[in-house]
Write a protein that holds these residues in place. Sequence first.
Motif, PDB file in Angstrom:
ATOM      1  N   ARG A 197       0.786  -1.210   0.058  1.00  0.00           N
ATOM      2  CA  ARG A 197       0.045  -0.009  -0.014  1.00  0.00           C
ATOM      3  C   ARG A 197       0.987   1.182  -0.104  1.00  0.00           C
ATOM      4  NH1 ARG A 197      -4.967   1.185   4.352  1.00  0.00           N
ATOM      5  NH2 ARG A 197      -5.467   3.153   3.563  1.00  0.00           N
ATOM      6  N   GLN A 198       0.417   2.178  -0.800  1.00  0.00           N
ATOM      7  CA  GLN A 198       1.317   3.396  -0.876  1.00  0.00           C
ATOM      8  C   GLN A 198       0.562   4.595  -0.542  1.00  0.00           C
ATOM      9  OE1 GLN A 198       3.048   4.288  -4.821  1.00  0.00           O
ATOM     10  NE2 GLN A 198       4.764   5.197  -3.908  1.00  0.00           N
ATOM     11  N   PHE A 199       0.982   5.370   0.434  1.00  0.00           N
ATOM     12  CA  PHE A 199       0.390   6.637   0.827  1.00  0.00           C
ATOM     13  C   PHE A 199       0.866   7.697  -0.167  1.00  0.00           C
ATOM     14  CE2 PHE A 199      -2.201   4.956   4.085  1.00  0.00           C
ATOM     15  CZ  PHE A 199      -1.800   3.922   4.537  1.00  0.00           C
ATOM     16  N   PRO A 200       0.301   8.864  -0.201  1.00  0.00           N
ATOM     17  CA  PRO A 200       0.605  10.065  -1.052  1.00  0.00           C
ATOM     18  C   PRO A 200       1.940  10.341  -0.416  1.00  0.00           C
ATOM     19  CG  PRO A 200      -1.364  10.320  -0.557  1.00  0.00           C
ATOM     20  CD  PRO A 200      -1.039   9.240   0.253  1.00  0.00           C
ATOM     21  N   GLN A 232       4.739   8.945   0.114  1.00  0.00           N
ATOM     22  CA  GLN A 232       5.272   8.078   0.985  1.00  0.00           C
ATOM     23  C   GLN A 232       5.598   6.771   0.268  1.00  0.00           C
ATOM     24  OE1 GLN A 232       3.707   7.109   4.943  1.00  0.00           O
ATOM     25  NE2 GLN A 232       3.071   9.251   5.236  1.00  0.00           N
ATOM     26  N   SER A 233       6.553   6.163   1.123  1.00  0.00           N
ATOM     27  CA  SER A 233       6.943   4.757   0.466  1.00  0.00           C
ATOM     28  C   SER A 233       6.039   3.801   0.633  1.00  0.00           C
ATOM     29  CB  SER A 233       8.293   4.294   1.150  1.00  0.00           C
ATOM     30  OG  SER A 233       8.844   3.211   0.495  1.00  0.00           O
ATOM     31  N   LEU A 234       6.485   2.559  -0.152  1.00  0.00           N
ATOM     32  CA  LEU A 234       5.605   1.350  -0.127  1.00  0.00           C
ATOM     33  C   LEU A 234       5.724   0.729   1.200  1.00  0.00           C
ATOM     34  CD1 LEU A 234       6.731   2.040  -3.081  1.00  0.00           C
ATOM     35  CD2 LEU A 234       5.877  -0.498  -3.559  1.00  0.00           C
ATOM     36  N   MET A 235       4.290   0.216   1.577  1.00  0.00           N
ATOM     37  CA  MET A 235       4.149  -0.457   3.059  1.00  0.00           C
ATOM     38  C   MET A 235       3.862  -1.777   2.658  1.00  0.00           C
ATOM     39  SD  MET A 235       1.728   0.024   6.161  1.00  0.00           S
ATOM     40  CE  MET A 235       0.194  -0.853   4.996  1.00  0.00           C
ATOM     41  N   GLN A 272      16.122   8.973   1.630  1.00  0.00           N
ATOM     42  CA  GLN A 272      16.343   9.476   0.571  1.00  0.00           C
ATOM     43  C   GLN A 272      15.831  10.925   0.733  1.00  0.00           C
ATOM     44  OE1 GLN A 272      13.885   6.245  -1.924  1.00  0.00           O
ATOM     45  NE2 GLN A 272      14.991   7.920  -3.324  1.00  0.00           N
ATOM     46  N   SER A 273      16.430  12.062  -0.062  1.00  0.00           N
ATOM     47  CA  SER A 273      15.916  13.327  -0.102  1.00  0.00           C
ATOM     48  C   SER A 273      14.483  13.211  -0.984  1.00  0.00           C
ATOM     49  CB  SER A 273      16.642  14.235  -0.785  1.00  0.00           C
ATOM     50  OG  SER A 273      17.352  13.910  -2.028  1.00  0.00           O
ATOM     51  N   LEU A 274      13.617  14.318  -0.531  1.00  0.00           N
ATOM     52  CA  LEU A 274      12.355  13.863  -1.451  1.00  0.00           C
ATOM     53  C   LEU A 274      12.195  14.411  -2.762  1.00  0.00           C
ATOM     54  CD1 LEU A 274       9.736  14.571   1.786  1.00  0.00           C
ATOM     55  CD2 LEU A 274      10.711  12.578   0.784  1.00  0.00           C
ATOM     56  N   PHE A 275      13.101  15.656  -3.169  1.00  0.00           N
ATOM     57  CA  PHE A 275      12.863  16.209  -4.317  1.00  0.00           C
ATOM     58  C   PHE A 275      14.150  16.593  -4.744  1.00  0.00           C
ATOM     59  CE2 PHE A 275       8.327  16.981  -4.064  1.00  0.00           C
ATOM     60  CZ  PHE A 275       8.185  17.161  -2.528  1.00  0.00           C
ATOM     61  N   LEU A 276      14.106  16.602  -6.048  1.00  0.00           N
ATOM     62  CA  LEU A 276      15.126  16.949  -6.879  1.00  0.00           C
ATOM     63  C   LEU A 276      14.912  17.647  -8.461  1.00  0.00           C
ATOM     64  CD1 LEU A 276      18.357  17.240  -7.353  1.00  0.00           C
ATOM     65  CD2 LEU A 276      18.103  14.839  -8.511  1.00  0.00           C
ATOM     66  N   GLY A 327      13.047   3.212   0.343  1.00  0.00           N
ATOM     67  CA  GLY A 327      12.919   4.587   0.928  1.00  0.00           C
ATOM     68  C   GLY A 327      11.785   5.235   0.656  1.00  0.00           C
ATOM     69  N   ARG A 328      11.536   6.571   0.899  1.00  0.00           N
ATOM     70  CA  ARG A 328      10.349   7.215   0.529  1.00  0.00           C
ATOM     71  C   ARG A 328      10.193   7.776  -0.778  1.00  0.00           C
ATOM     72  NH1 ARG A 328       9.021  11.497   5.355  1.00  0.00           N
ATOM     73  NH2 ARG A 328       7.437  11.836   3.912  1.00  0.00           N
TER      74      ARG A 328
END
Lengths: 115, 112
Positions: A37-40, A42-45, B6-10, B103-104
């Motif tokens: 599941r992926q939240f806005p 955010q990473s994949l859970m 990870q950094s969020l934006f580039l 990572g995010r």
Amino acid sequence: GAVVSQHPSRVICKSGTSVKIECRSLDFQATTMFWYRQFPKQSLMLMATSNEGSKATYEQGVEKDKFLINHASLTLSTLTVTSAHPEDSSFYICSASSGLNTEAFFGQGTRLTVV
Amino acid sequence: GEDVEQSLFLSVREGDSSVINCTYTDSSSTYLYWYKQEPGAGLQLLTYIFSNMDMKQDQRLTVLLNKKDKHLSLRIADTQTGDSAIYFCAEKNSGGSYIPTFGRGTSLIVHP
């Protein structure tokens, strides 16, 4: 690479209804499938891991009665969100692997919106 | 526990090189991956590197691994507008089935 098809790509359902999402491996046998599941922003859970013919293994905090996973064949796994609520709205992604330690291939995801 | 940052934006200009950085904490990581996610789509594996490697190059993509510092980077040469996407770093150790830690994600925006 191998192809994993996820269906539907988008679904809108009413609160209280159930929704089924399919994940198919088109050109290989997937002994293991994963549901994320992926939240806005955010990473994949990881929600659960399913092996063909066995009960799924759910990650901590994921309600197995809420998110029913079936992996009845080597090419198909389904995720059913039961009695959906708006907080279940999310992007759900599956991936499939042909065996231990091999690469997993991702489906294109399903955007679920519960209204 | 395992953690991947990870950094969020580039943001880069078309034609320039992009470098996306990632750090991880699991010293037993064996496989390190870069995935690309375009809007509304699933994840596409771009490339991966084994922990016993320092560098891997694949056309416009170069992966550098500093195992001592647990730092992974992805360099995209001659970045194009089609490279705009979210890039996920992921790591996995040698045990168990294919369940990487993600990572995010870094959102890469390429300006014309």
